[in-house]
Design a protein around this motif. Structure first.
Motif: not given
Length: 232
Positions: A89-104
Motif C-alpha cells: 500500500s502507499s503511504k496514504q493507505g491506498e492499494l498499490d498491488g499484490v505480489a503473488v507466488a506461483f504454486l509451481s
C-alpha cells in the motif's frame, strides 16, 4: 523501487520464492478467487514485474495474505494457480498491488517480453565475464556490438508487444528499428575503414567483392534519395 516491507508483511518463504531476478513488464491479467462467503470473485489488472516464481500485480481490489488465486495471462490465455505473498500500500493507505507466488515455477508464463528481458540480462552478465577473461579487444568489440544490437532489437519487440497490449499505436516502433539499422551500418562502415587501414581486410578477404558491389548499389540509391530531397 519500494523499500523492504515490515516484518509482518513478509512471507516466511520469500527468499526461496524470489531466487531469480524480477523484470519490469506490462502484461494484462485476470484474477479470480473465492470470497469470504465462497462466491467467485474476478477482476482484471496488469503485471508490472515478473519472474519464473511469480510477479507483482496492480489490481483494483485488496486481497489478504495467503489468498489462493487463479492468474490468467490475457495475451496468451494461459492460467495457473498462485498465492498472495505480499500486499503493498502507499503511504496514504491506498492499494498499490499484490505480489503473488506461483504454486509451481512457470518460466514461460509471462510470455515473450519476460523471456527477452531475461535473455538480455544474461547477455550483459556474459559480457562482463568475457571482459575479465583476457579476450582479444577486437573479439570483445564484436561481441559487445552484437549484444548491443540484440538488446536494442529485443527492446523494440518488447515495446511493440506492450503497445499492442495497451492498445497504443505500434507503427511508431518501425521507424526506431530503421534508425537503428542506419546507425549500425554507419558504425560497421567505420570499423571496416579501420580494418582496411590496418590491413586486417585485403583484396583476398572472403566476400570483399560482394561487399564492394553491395556498397556501390547502396551508394547509388542513397545518392538518388538525397538528390530528390534537394529543392530544384
Amino acid at each position: 523501487m519500494a523499500g523492504n516491507p515490515p516484518a509482518a508483511d513478509r512471507d516466511p518463504q520469500k527468499d526461496d520464492r524470489r531466487k531469480s531476478d524480477r523484470f519490469p513488464l506490462v502484461v494484462s491479467v485476470a484474477l479470480q478467487w473465492h470470497g469470504p462467503s465462497g462466491q467467485l470473485v474476478r477482476c482484471e489488472g496488469r503485471a508490472v514485474e515478473g519472474n519464473a516464481q511469480g510477479g507483482f500485480l496492480e489490481i483494483p481490489f485488496p486481497l489478504s495474505m495467503g489468498t489462493e488465486v487463479e492468474v490468467q495471462n490475457l495475451l496468451s490465455g494461459e492460467a495457473l494457480r498462485a498465492r498472495v505473498v505480499r500486499v503493498r500500500s502507499s503511504k496514504q493507505g491506498e492499494l498499490d498491488g499484490v505480489a503473488v507466488a506461483f504454486l509451481s515455477p512457470a518460466p514461460l508464463f509471462w510470455g515473450v517480453t519476460f523471456r527477452l528481458k531475461k535473455a538480455t540480462a544474461e547477455l550483459r552478465e556474459l559480457e562482463q565475464e568475457i571482459k575479465s577473461g583476457g579476450i582479444d579487444p577486437r573479439v570483445l568489440r564484436d561481441f559487445r556490438d552484437a549484444v548491443d544490437y540484440v538488446r536494442k532489437t529485443a527492446w523494440a519487440v518488447q515495446e511493440w508487444q506492450e503497445r499492442q497490449t495497451q492498445r497504443h499505436d505500434t507503427a511508431t516502433v518501425l521507424p526506431l528499428l530503421t534508425a537503428e539499422r542506419v546507425r549500425r551500418a554507419t558504425e560497421l562502415s567505420s570499423t571496416i575503414l579501420t580494418d582496411l587501414a590496418e590491413h586486417e581486410i585485403t583484396s583476398e578477404t572472403p566476400g570483399i567483392v560482394e561487399l564492394l558491389r553491395a556498397i556501390e548499389r547502396l551508394h547509388a540509391r542513397l545518392a538518388d534519395s538525397l538528390r530528390s530531397r534537394q529543392p530544384s
